[in-house]
Design an enzyme around this catalytic site. Structure first.
Site, PDB file in Angstrom:
ATOM      1  N   ASP A  12       6.738  -9.105   7.090  1.00  0.00           N
ATOM      2  CA  ASP A  12       5.251  -9.200   7.102  1.00  0.00           C
ATOM      3  C   ASP A  12       4.625  -8.792   8.388  1.00  0.00           C
ATOM      4  O   ASP A  12       5.298  -9.188   9.488  1.00  0.00           O
ATOM      5  CB  ASP A  12       5.038 -10.707   6.662  1.00  0.00           C
ATOM      6  CG  ASP A  12       3.471 -10.984   6.372  1.00  0.00           C
ATOM      7  OD1 ASP A  12       2.672  -9.905   6.092  1.00  0.00           O
ATOM      8  OD2 ASP A  12       3.331 -12.143   6.301  1.00  0.00           O
ATOM      9  N   HIS A  29       2.663   0.279   9.597  1.00  0.00           N
ATOM     10  CA  HIS A  29       3.704   0.590   8.655  1.00  0.00           C
ATOM     11  C   HIS A  29       4.646   1.528   9.140  1.00  0.00           C
ATOM     12  O   HIS A  29       6.028   1.269   8.843  1.00  0.00           O
ATOM     13  CB  HIS A  29       3.063   1.128   7.035  1.00  0.00           C
ATOM     14  CG  HIS A  29       2.167   0.064   6.408  1.00  0.00           C
ATOM     15  ND1 HIS A  29       2.684  -1.238   6.195  1.00  0.00           N
ATOM     16  CD2 HIS A  29       0.755   0.186   5.837  1.00  0.00           C
ATOM     17  CE1 HIS A  29       1.683  -1.803   5.509  1.00  0.00           C
ATOM     18  NE2 HIS A  29       0.562  -0.961   5.329  1.00  0.00           N
ATOM     19  N   SER A  57       5.447  -5.273  -3.303  1.00  0.00           N
ATOM     20  CA  SER A  57       5.425  -6.372  -4.144  1.00  0.00           C
ATOM     21  C   SER A  57       4.508  -5.983  -5.572  1.00  0.00           C
ATOM     22  O   SER A  57       3.619  -4.913  -5.458  1.00  0.00           O
ATOM     23  CB  SER A  57       4.936  -7.748  -3.847  1.00  0.00           C
ATOM     24  OG  SER A  57       3.534  -7.607  -3.583  1.00  0.00           O
ATOM     25  N   GLU A  59       2.065  -7.355  -6.519  1.00  0.00           N
ATOM     26  CA  GLU A  59       0.786  -7.749  -5.966  1.00  0.00           C
ATOM     27  C   GLU A  59       0.195  -6.876  -5.192  1.00  0.00           C
ATOM     28  O   GLU A  59      -1.107  -6.670  -5.048  1.00  0.00           O
ATOM     29  CB  GLU A  59       0.688  -9.207  -5.441  1.00  0.00           C
ATOM     30  CG  GLU A  59       0.757 -10.247  -6.593  1.00  0.00           C
ATOM     31  CD  GLU A  59       2.326 -10.588  -6.787  1.00  0.00           C
ATOM     32  OE1 GLU A  59       2.801 -10.941  -7.883  1.00  0.00           O
ATOM     33  OE2 GLU A  59       3.153 -10.190  -5.936  1.00  0.00           O
ATOM     34  N   LEU A 122      27.677  -2.003   4.066  1.00  0.00           N
ATOM     35  CA  LEU A 122      26.284  -2.628   3.990  1.00  0.00           C
ATOM     36  C   LEU A 122      25.907  -2.179   2.507  1.00  0.00           C
ATOM     37  O   LEU A 122      25.495  -1.247   2.321  1.00  0.00           O
ATOM     38  CB  LEU A 122      25.507  -2.836   5.102  1.00  0.00           C
ATOM     39  CG  LEU A 122      24.237  -3.332   4.681  1.00  0.00           C
ATOM     40  CD1 LEU A 122      24.216  -4.958   4.918  1.00  0.00           C
ATOM     41  CD2 LEU A 122      23.265  -2.792   5.985  1.00  0.00           C
ATOM     42  N   ARG A 172      11.170 -14.724   7.065  1.00  0.00           N
ATOM     43  CA  ARG A 172       9.862 -14.089   6.824  1.00  0.00           C
ATOM     44  C   ARG A 172       9.248 -13.905   8.293  1.00  0.00           C
ATOM     45  O   ARG A 172       9.203 -14.899   9.044  1.00  0.00           O
ATOM     46  CB  ARG A 172       8.995 -14.765   6.027  1.00  0.00           C
ATOM     47  CG  ARG A 172       7.666 -14.339   5.947  1.00  0.00           C
ATOM     48  CD  ARG A 172       6.896 -14.983   4.909  1.00  0.00           C
ATOM     49  NE  ARG A 172       5.622 -14.078   4.619  1.00  0.00           N
ATOM     50  CZ  ARG A 172       4.798 -13.789   3.615  1.00  0.00           C
ATOM     51  NH1 ARG A 172       5.151 -14.674   2.422  1.00  0.00           N
ATOM     52  NH2 ARG A 172       3.789 -13.128   3.616  1.00  0.00           N
TER      53      ARG A 172
END
Length: 224
Positions: A12, A29, A57, A59, A122, A172
């Protein structure tokens, strides 16, 4: 010392970082991709087996179309440039979420998974068009279609994250303290860390500090 197999991250703060520095969310971004590379390398250094990044997401479709297009262009370029490097570094890519993108992007995502499928280092899970509530609903629909009992085990087997252990840590960034419909089922016993740093400012030291704190937490899982 707690074992650490799986780290999940809500990345975020990209847009706010870009607006603050360049008056452009897109610049944020772009800068966030550099942080992803740092965190992937640090995860490998700490022998972490699974890293799940919340990239887009269900949303996020509410955002301006120009920003959405920029995000997917970034993703396409990132995968095209980094895929060989990931493969060479034994990284396995997996996309979790609903595959409702352009044919071009869907093909690129599938190819990225195919190329790295046999890698044993990974596992990098990228959550795209991901929403946890829809994931749980779809899992139950699959169970009903197979005429199975709705049990915890059967729900796990029909999630996007089947065969992936639940996260040990959720991080987060961005000074926001909520889960935002991310891995709600899987986070039942996850240790949660919130960072005030915006994602492009989050660095290897911040990540390592959280890992050290996690290692020393007493995890009871309901016991005393």
């Amino acid at each position: 010392m707690n074992p650490l197999n799986h780290v999940a991250i809500i990345m975020d703060g990209n847009g706010r970082w870009g607006l603050k520095r360049y008056n452009s969310r897109n610049r944020g971004h772009r800068a966030g991709l550099d942080t992803i590379e740092k965190i992937v390398r640090t995860s490998i250094d700490h022998n972490i087996k699974f890293l799940t990044l919340f990239a887009f997401s269900t949303e996020n479709w509410k955002r301006p179309k120009s920003e959405i297009n920029y995000l997917f262009d970034l993703l396409e370029n990132f995968l095209k440039i980094k895929l060989n490097q990931f493969h060479k570094n034994n990284i396995k890519l997996k996309i979790i979420g609903q595959r409702k993108f352009s044919k071009k992007l869907n093909k690129l995502l599938s190819n990225s998974e195919k190329v790295t499928n046999r890698n044993t280092g990974l596992q990098l899970n990228i959550a795209l068009n991901y929403g946890s509530r829809i994931e749980i609903i779809n899992s139950i629909k699959k169970i009903n279609k197979k005429k199975l009992s709705v049990t915890e085990d059967n729900i796990n087997k029909n999630l996007y994250t089947k065969n992936i252990p639940d996260p040990d840590i959720l991080i987060r960034t961005g000074k926001t303290r909520r889960l935002s419909n991310f891995l709600l089922w899987q986070l039942s016993y996850t240790e949660i860390f919130f960072s005030n740093k915006l994602w492009p400012d989050f660095n290897e030291r911040n990540y390592t500090d959280i890992i050290k704190k996690y290692r020393n937490i007493k995890r009871n899982f309901g016991e005393v």
